[in-house]
Design a protein around this motif. Structure first.
Motif, PDB file in Angstrom:
ATOM      1  N   PHE A  66       0.864  -1.171   0.000  1.00  0.00           N
ATOM      2  CA  PHE A  66       0.000   0.000   0.000  1.00  0.00           C
ATOM      3  C   PHE A  66       0.903   1.224   0.000  1.00  0.00           C
ATOM      4  CE2 PHE A  66      -2.990  -3.144   1.339  1.00  0.00           C
ATOM      5  CZ  PHE A  66      -4.199  -2.689   0.850  1.00  0.00           C
ATOM      6  N   TRP A  67       0.504   2.224  -0.734  1.00  0.00           N
ATOM      7  CA  TRP A  67       1.275   3.459  -0.822  1.00  0.00           C
ATOM      8  C   TRP A  67       0.628   4.493   0.083  1.00  0.00           C
ATOM      9  CZ3 TRP A  67       1.309   3.593  -6.895  1.00  0.00           C
ATOM     10  CH2 TRP A  67       2.043   2.507  -7.369  1.00  0.00           C
ATOM     11  N   GLY A  68       1.452   5.257   0.760  1.00  0.00           N
ATOM     12  CA  GLY A  68       0.953   6.284   1.663  1.00  0.00           C
ATOM     13  C   GLY A  68       0.728   7.603   0.959  1.00  0.00           C
ATOM     14  N   ARG A  69       0.481   8.597   1.770  1.00  0.00           N
ATOM     15  CA  ARG A  69       0.331   9.948   1.232  1.00  0.00           C
ATOM     16  C   ARG A  69       1.666  10.410   0.679  1.00  0.00           C
ATOM     17  NH1 ARG A  69      -3.529  13.809   4.668  1.00  0.00           N
ATOM     18  NH2 ARG A  69      -3.408  14.859   2.680  1.00  0.00           N
ATOM     19  N   VAL A 103      -2.132  11.142  -9.700  1.00  0.00           N
ATOM     20  CA  VAL A 103      -3.309  10.402 -10.172  1.00  0.00           C
ATOM     21  C   VAL A 103      -2.910   9.493 -11.332  1.00  0.00           C
ATOM     22  CG1 VAL A 103      -5.544  10.630 -11.345  1.00  0.00           C
ATOM     23  CG2 VAL A 103      -5.029  12.062  -9.358  1.00  0.00           C
ATOM     24  N   ASP A 104      -2.127  10.024 -12.254  1.00  0.00           N
ATOM     25  CA  ASP A 104      -1.675   9.220 -13.398  1.00  0.00           C
ATOM     26  C   ASP A 104      -0.856   8.015 -12.936  1.00  0.00           C
ATOM     27  OD1 ASP A 104      -2.951  11.021 -15.060  1.00  0.00           O
ATOM     28  OD2 ASP A 104      -1.100  12.065 -15.660  1.00  0.00           O
ATOM     29  N   VAL A 119      -8.492  11.785  -2.258  1.00  0.00           N
ATOM     30  CA  VAL A 119      -7.631  12.966  -2.216  1.00  0.00           C
ATOM     31  C   VAL A 119      -6.379  12.745  -1.376  1.00  0.00           C
ATOM     32  CG1 VAL A 119      -8.780  14.096  -0.268  1.00  0.00           C
ATOM     33  CG2 VAL A 119      -7.671  15.477  -2.025  1.00  0.00           C
ATOM     34  N   ASP A 120      -6.461  11.920  -0.332  1.00  0.00           N
ATOM     35  CA  ASP A 120      -5.279  11.745   0.513  1.00  0.00           C
ATOM     36  C   ASP A 120      -4.162  10.976  -0.183  1.00  0.00           C
ATOM     37  OD1 ASP A 120      -7.165   9.564   0.890  1.00  0.00           O
ATOM     38  OD2 ASP A 120      -5.863   8.814   2.471  1.00  0.00           O
ATOM     39  N   LEU A 121      -4.457  10.294  -1.270  1.00  0.00           N
ATOM     40  CA  LEU A 121      -3.402   9.584  -2.000  1.00  0.00           C
ATOM     41  C   LEU A 121      -2.640  10.496  -2.954  1.00  0.00           C
ATOM     42  CD1 LEU A 121      -5.086   6.160  -2.855  1.00  0.00           C
ATOM     43  CD2 LEU A 121      -3.502   6.715  -0.994  1.00  0.00           C
ATOM     44  N   ALA A 136     -10.702   4.793   2.559  1.00  0.00           N
ATOM     45  CA  ALA A 136     -10.989   4.888   1.120  1.00  0.00           C
ATOM     46  C   ALA A 136      -9.696   4.812   0.313  1.00  0.00           C
ATOM     47  CB  ALA A 136     -11.732   6.186   0.811  1.00  0.00           C
ATOM     48  N   GLY A 137      -8.630   5.429   0.828  1.00  0.00           N
ATOM     49  CA  GLY A 137      -7.332   5.353   0.157  1.00  0.00           C
ATOM     50  C   GLY A 137      -6.798   3.933   0.131  1.00  0.00           C
ATOM     51  N   ALA A 138      -7.035   3.201   1.203  1.00  0.00           N
ATOM     52  CA  ALA A 138      -6.616   1.796   1.243  1.00  0.00           C
ATOM     53  C   ALA A 138      -7.475   0.962   0.292  1.00  0.00           C
ATOM     54  CB  ALA A 138      -6.709   1.259   2.667  1.00  0.00           C
TER      55      ALA A 138
END
Length: 190
Positions: A66-69, A103-104, A119-121, A136-138
């Motif tokens: 998983f990638w963080g902010r 986003v890309d 948005v947090d990603l 939601a990011g996860a």
């Protein structure tokens, strides 16, 4: 003249001793006794070695994780000594370009994902060091991580659910997922 200077110097020395030495030593001793894990930086250990802290984000770019902010620190991501926001306002073209690039990158990592990117990603936190993402990011990353690890999406969602922390005292903040702890748990699964 010396009569006026002497009390000022004595007061300077006394206050320096109290506020510069006694108070910091006392508060450090209390923290060490009452909250030893937190006082030592909330370090996370794996196989006896420190792999991170629950308080600082880390860069993950492998699809298995998983990638963080995004980090706002530069030139080294998630550098505590450079903690700061990007200071880019919502109308700043540089922010729009950075968000579009993020986003890309997320879309390229999961081309089948059609859901809006949380948005947090794609935006850094105020400190630029946030170790958490939203549920939601996860969720947005579950398919990519499951595919890369050879796990079912349901299995990965169970990991996310187990590592989702609720609001403090049921009231303060938002539910969040610590990315480092989630990734370490996934590493331990296989």
């Amino acid at each position: 003249m010396l009569a006026h200077l002497r009390p000022a110097l004595v007061l300077l020395l006394v206050l320096t001793g109290l506020t510069g030495f006694a108070y910091p030593l006392l508060s450090t001793a209390i923290a060490q006794a009452a909250f030893p894990h937190q006082a030592h930086g909330s370090l996370v250990r794996k196989d006896g070695r420190v792999v991170g802290s629950t308080l600082l984000g880390q860069p993950f770019d492998d699809p298995r994780y998983f990638w963080g902010r995004p980090s706002a620190t530069s030139p080294v991501p998630y550098a505590g000594q450079a903690s700061a926001g990007s200071n880019l306002g919502p109308t700043n073209p540089a922010l729009a370009e950075a968000v579009k690039a993020r986003v890309d990158a997320l879309r390229a990592a999961d081309p089948e994902g059609a859901a809006p990117v949380p948005v947090d990603l794609v935006t850094a936190s105020g400190s630029g060091l946030d170790p958490h993402i939203s549920p939601a990011g996860a969720e947005h990353q579950v398919r990519r991580v499951a595919r890369a690890r050879g796990l079912s999406e349901a299995e990965v969602r169970r990991f996310v659910a187990r590592h989702t922390e609720g609001r403090l005292l049921g009231l303060l903040g938002e539910p969040h997922v610590n990315v480092l702890l989630l990734n370490l748990a996934l590493d331990g699964a296989r």
